[in-house]
Design a protein around this motif. Structure first.
Motif, PDB file in Angstrom:
ATOM      1  N   GLU A 178       0.868  -1.182   0.000  1.00 44.12           N
ATOM      2  CA  GLU A 178       0.000   0.000   0.000  1.00 44.12           C
ATOM      3  C   GLU A 178       0.901   1.227   0.000  1.00 44.12           C
ATOM      4  O   GLU A 178       1.685   1.438   0.926  1.00 44.12           O
ATOM      5  N   PHE A 213      -5.921   0.001   6.950  1.00 42.36           N
ATOM      6  CA  PHE A 213      -6.111  -0.914   5.830  1.00 42.36           C
ATOM      7  C   PHE A 213      -5.039  -1.997   5.805  1.00 42.36           C
ATOM      8  O   PHE A 213      -5.347  -3.194   5.768  1.00 42.36           O
ATOM      9  N   TYR A 259      -1.612  -1.138  -3.879  1.00 40.76           N
ATOM     10  CA  TYR A 259      -2.853  -0.491  -3.448  1.00 40.76           C
ATOM     11  C   TYR A 259      -2.629   1.020  -3.386  1.00 40.76           C
ATOM     12  O   TYR A 259      -1.675   1.480  -2.764  1.00 40.76           O
ATOM     13  N   ASN A 307      -4.884   3.951  -2.072  1.00 39.76           N
ATOM     14  CA  ASN A 307      -6.120   4.244  -1.353  1.00 39.76           C
ATOM     15  C   ASN A 307      -6.196   5.707  -0.947  1.00 39.76           C
ATOM     16  O   ASN A 307      -5.400   6.173  -0.141  1.00 39.76           O
ATOM     17  N   HIS A 350      -4.760  -1.763  -7.468  1.00 38.58           N
ATOM     18  CA  HIS A 350      -6.115  -1.578  -6.951  1.00 38.58           C
ATOM     19  C   HIS A 350      -6.215  -0.146  -6.425  1.00 38.58           C
ATOM     20  O   HIS A 350      -5.436   0.254  -5.548  1.00 38.58           O
ATOM     21  N   LYS A 399      -8.624   3.191  -5.073  1.00 38.82           N
ATOM     22  CA  LYS A 399      -9.860   3.713  -4.491  1.00 38.82           C
ATOM     23  C   LYS A 399      -9.696   5.198  -4.183  1.00 38.82           C
ATOM     24  O   LYS A 399      -8.627   5.626  -3.742  1.00 38.82           O
ATOM     25  N   THR A 400     -10.771   5.939  -4.385  1.00 38.92           N
ATOM     26  CA  THR A 400     -10.736   7.372  -4.086  1.00 38.92           C
ATOM     27  C   THR A 400     -12.147   7.893  -3.875  1.00 38.92           C
ATOM     28  O   THR A 400     -13.120   7.289  -4.330  1.00 38.92           O
ATOM     29  N   ASN A 442     -14.224  -6.094   1.130  1.00 39.78           N
ATOM     30  CA  ASN A 442     -13.546  -4.802   1.066  1.00 39.78           C
ATOM     31  C   ASN A 442     -13.129  -4.367   2.458  1.00 39.78           C
ATOM     32  O   ASN A 442     -13.940  -4.367   3.389  1.00 39.78           O
ATOM     33  N   THR A 465     -10.393   1.996   4.659  1.00 40.94           N
ATOM     34  CA  THR A 465      -9.389   2.829   5.293  1.00 40.94           C
ATOM     35  C   THR A 465     -10.105   3.767   6.268  1.00 40.94           C
ATOM     36  O   THR A 465     -11.340   3.824   6.310  1.00 40.94           O
ATOM     37  N   GLU A 481     -12.081   6.179   4.204  1.00 40.89           N
ATOM     38  CA  GLU A 481     -13.235   5.542   3.570  1.00 40.89           C
ATOM     39  C   GLU A 481     -14.399   5.417   4.549  1.00 40.89           C
ATOM     40  O   GLU A 481     -15.547   5.704   4.202  1.00 40.89           O
ATOM     41  N   ARG A 490     -13.798   3.087  -7.436  1.00 35.52           N
ATOM     42  CA  ARG A 490     -12.783   2.043  -7.365  1.00 35.52           C
ATOM     43  C   ARG A 490     -12.591   1.373  -8.722  1.00 35.52           C
ATOM     44  O   ARG A 490     -13.542   1.269  -9.511  1.00 35.52           O
TER      45      ARG A 490
END
Length: 245
Positions: free
Chosen positions: A44, A52, A121, A123, A158, A160-161, A197, A200, A203, A215
């Motif tokens: 990450e 996470f 990752y 994130n 991977h 995510k935002t 899932n 974080t 998140e 994502r």
């Protein structure tokens, strides 16, 4: 971003070399030796407070090794504290398949050798909303090239935002580079918490406010692409159920 850490933070990090890696470039090409096994390594980049990566290391302790990366001593400290607490509560042990490495992501190729990682990752990375700062976004092609250089044949990214603009920029960036994307979603938790899932800290906060989470997964390695192709082919060949009369 400036973080005010506790007094003596560096000494605290230096006292736990089994978890905290302060000179990660020394392990380039030898991370599997450090973990003592040949399991895939998931990283990450920009781990924040470590929720996470700590939870992932516990949930997938039999399948993979994990590395949380950040450039700030205080976040490494918080991540180490969180990981130790989680593992102690769950098993009464220290984290076994987790390392927290302090370095600037710009130096990625100095820390990992080609084919050394299997998953990256990203994130809730800083969106750097001003166009003049686009090159600082972690999905800019300059960074993506770095990820490609260290990912193996099964390599994936991977991402995510919560940022619409960053997600749009990222999809365009991946597309311009000719990369295969899958599992693209504009609202990950539309129907409730997404299955499998791990959230974080950011998140959890955003979801509690009803904000959508964007994502996608990006397939980098040829083996990952072939597995995806075979999956699509299997779906295509699957018989279509007869319509009910």
């Amino acid at each position: 971003m400036r973080l005010r850490g506790r007094k003596g933070i560096l000494e605290a990090l230096e006292s736990q070399p089994e978890l905290v890696i302060l000179q990660p470039e020394q392990h380039k090409g030898r991370w599997h030796e450090l973990f003592g096994n040949g399991k895939p390594i998931y990283v990450e980049l920009g781990m924040g407070k470590g929720k996470f990566i700590s939870e992932m290391s516990w949930l997938y302790r039999e399948e993979a090794n994990f590395i949380g990366v950040d450039m700030y001593d205080e976040l490494i400290r918080r991540g180490a504290e969180k990981a130790r607490k989680l593992w102690n509560e769950q098993a009464g042990t220290e984290p076994q398949n987790l390392r927290l490495a302090r370095f600037n992501i710009e130096a990625l190729e100095n820390v990992f050798a080609p084919d050394e990682l299997e998953r990256v990752y990203l994130n809730f990375s800083d969106p750097w909303p001003k166009s003049k700062h686009a090159r600082r976004r972690l999905t800019h092609y300059n960074f993506v090239d770095k990820y490609r250089s260290v990912l193996n044949e099964r390599g994936q990214i991977h991402f995510k935002t919560d940022s619409t603009s960053l997600f749009e920029f990222s999809l365009n960036s991946f597309s311009d580079m000719g990369l295969q994307m899958r599992n693209i979603t504009l609202d990950l938790h539309r129907e409730g918490p997404a299955e499998n899932n791990v959230m974080t800290e950011y998140e959890s906060k955003f979801v509690s406010r009803g904000m959508p989470i964007y994502r996608c997964e990006v397939l980098i390695g040829p083996a990952a692409l072939e597995a995806h192709r075979q999956q699509l082919e299997a779906v295509r060949k699957k018989p279509v159920p007869a319509a009910e009369v």
